[in-house]
Design a protein around this motif. Structure first.
Motif, short mmCIF file in Angstrom:
data_model
loop_
_atom_site.label_atom_id
_atom_site.label_comp_id
_atom_site.label_asym_id
_atom_site.label_seq_id
_atom_site.Cartn_x
_atom_site.Cartn_y
_atom_site.Cartn_z
N GLU A 185 0.83 -1.20 0.00
CA GLU A 185 0.00 0.00 0.00
C GLU A 185 0.87 1.27 0.00
O GLU A 185 0.62 2.21 -0.74
CB GLU A 185 -0.90 -0.03 1.23
N THR A 213 -5.61 -3.78 0.88
CA THR A 213 -5.57 -3.27 -0.48
C THR A 213 -6.91 -3.50 -1.13
O THR A 213 -7.61 -4.46 -0.84
CB THR A 213 -4.47 -3.96 -1.31
N LEU A 217 -8.26 3.74 -5.54
CA LEU A 217 -6.91 4.33 -5.61
C LEU A 217 -7.01 5.79 -6.01
O LEU A 217 -8.03 6.24 -6.51
CB LEU A 217 -6.03 3.58 -6.62
N THR A 243 -7.05 -4.09 -6.90
CA THR A 243 -5.94 -3.15 -6.83
C THR A 243 -5.15 -3.14 -8.13
O THR A 243 -4.76 -2.07 -8.63
CB THR A 243 -5.00 -3.52 -5.67
N ASP A 400 -14.87 -0.50 0.18
CA ASP A 400 -13.68 0.35 0.27
C ASP A 400 -14.13 1.82 0.21
O ASP A 400 -15.06 2.16 -0.53
CB ASP A 400 -12.73 0.07 -0.89
N ARG A 430 -2.06 4.85 -3.69
CA ARG A 430 -3.04 4.12 -2.92
C ARG A 430 -3.47 4.94 -1.73
O ARG A 430 -2.64 5.58 -1.09
CB ARG A 430 -2.46 2.80 -2.42
#
Length: 437
Positions: A185, A213, A217, A243, A400, A430
């Motif tokens: 990350e 992760t 992003l 990711t 997320d 990230r």
């Protein structure tokens, strides 16, 4: 030997003497005596006689005593189940025991003489011997039971210790796994560029804390003309696989932006560049460019939630720009929305994990406006965390979450030469759980 009996006491001693004459162990003798008398007692109570027949069989590999109890006048077949000594052979009025003899060379002893009152001590002694044998067997069983309990306790303790060791090992693996992911990350997350007149901070929280992760992003960097470019990506899915998709999008966008492609064309170009290599990739993308010297703001969107602009003296408002994301039909930004930011203005970029935690987008956007109004006065490093905490007081749908804040502090002085911008290496970033200001 075959005799007829009318009395249980006489029958009991006859069986005992017979068993002793064949050298049967005391515990077997006691079981045999109890089994015979248990079957004969109901007949004696009914006034019926029973016949006891014993035959020595030495024709087999192991010599045995065959003992048969017959009830000639029995009203029903004698029971054989539940006897102290199992009788494998039964008929309508008889039960037969086949008892292996302990001595292969053993034969029947001479039949015991008729009893007299003087033989009573011998009878008592035989009964005592059987009782002692039964007690000794009970003691052995009790000792074996204690030993088994002790061994079971030791086994349980060993299993428990093994579970503890495995749990500790799992915890070590989880920590090592988490450390690797945090390092990954950190490698993907760029520090904020240092730009006069502009503050930046970011918050990130994964849907699953064990997999830090995910597909949310961001990337921010300064272009050669001094404008600041920010990319926010939300790739479909969770974990490392999403990711990878988000990283490819941010890198492609950065490359195209640094090559000088117009903002409105970058999303469509990114789609056409990446689809041949990853046809399953789907991601929403938000592109923002800000000129710190003039406050000129441009927004291009590919199916991404709109940024929220907060300005003193007016309610925060969403900057809607239409378009479709990477992997969507007809990808690209329809238009580029243009706005001008003034000193003190705050712009919040985010992913849908922030507004859809309660599964109601309209309600989420309304709460987001109130949260930004409440926390816009804070230091920039505190705002993303505070807004996320306000939005996630109740989470019905875990996803997320990314919240990125930009605030104009003062217009950067226009200069004829290069502006005061500290640029970072060209790499995607990230989001982090911590704010960066």
């Amino acid at each position: 030997m075959s005799r007829l009996f009318w009395d249980v006491a006489v029958l009991r001693e006859e069986v005992r003497d017979l068993a002793r004459s064949y050298r049967l162990p005391a515990d077997v003798r006691g079981r045999l005596v109890l089994s015979v008398t248990d079957l004969a007692s109901p007949e004696f109570e009914a006034g019926h006689p029973v016949r006891l027949t014993s035959v020595f069989d030495g024709t087999r590999g192991v010599p045995q005593l065959n003992l048969t109890l017959t009830a000639p006048r029995a009203a029903r077949p004698p029971r054989s189940a539940g006897l102290p000594l199992t009788a494998p052979e039964t008929s309508a009025n008889s039960v037969t025991w086949h008892i292996p003899l302990p001595d292969r060379n053993a034969g029947p002893f001479e039949e015991a003489p008729a009893r007299s009152p003087a033989s009573l001590p011998a009878q008592v002694s035989a009964a005592d011997e059987e009782l002692r044998a039964a007690l000794a067997l009970a003691d052995r069983l009790s000792a074996q039971h204690r030993l088994l309990k002790h061994e079971l306790a030791e086994t349980n303790a060993g299993v428990l210790a093994l579970y503890v060791q495995l749990d500790e090992r799992d915890e070590q693996v989880r920590k090592a796994h988490g450390q690797v992911l945090r390092e990954l990350e950190d490698a993907l997350r760029p520090l904020p560029p240092e730009i006069d007149g502009l503050e930046l901070a970011v918050h990130y929280a994964p849907a699953d804390p064990a997999a830090p992760t995910g597909g949310d992003l961001y990337d921010w960097f300064a272009l050669p003309d001094g404008t600041v470019h920010v990319t926010v990506v939300d790739a479909l899915g969770h974990g490392v696989r999403s990711t990878r998709g988000a990283v490819t999008v941010t890198h492609a966008v950065r490359t195209l932006a640094l090559e000088g492609h117009p903002l409105h064309s970058i999303l469509a170009r990114t789609h056409h560049l990446l689809m041949p290599f990853n046809a399953d990739l789907m991601a929403t993308v938000l592109l923002v460019r800000l000129d710190p010297a003039t406050g000129e703001l441009q927004v291009a969107s590919g199916s991404h939630p709109p940024p929220l602009l907060a300005r003193d003296g007016s309610a925060p408002r969403f900057l809607e720009a239409t378009g479709r994301g990477i992997g969507f039909p007809s990808p690209g930004s329809d238009t580029v929305l243009r706005e001008r930011m003034e000193p003190g203005d705050l712009l919040l970029l985010y992913t849908d994990g922030l507004t859809e935690s309660r599964r109601d987008l309209i309600e989420g956007e309304s709460r987001l406006v109130k949260a930004v109004e409440q926390h816009a006065h804070r230091a920039i490093a505190e705002i993303p965390d505070a807004v996320a905490a306000e939005m996630h007081t109740v989470v019905l749908h875990a996803d997320d979450t990314l919240a990125l804040a930009m605030r104009m502090t003062a217009k950067a002085p226009a200069a004829t030469g290069t502006r005061a911008v500290h640029r970072l290496p060209a790499q995607g970033g990230r989001a982090d759980k911590r704010s960066i200001g």
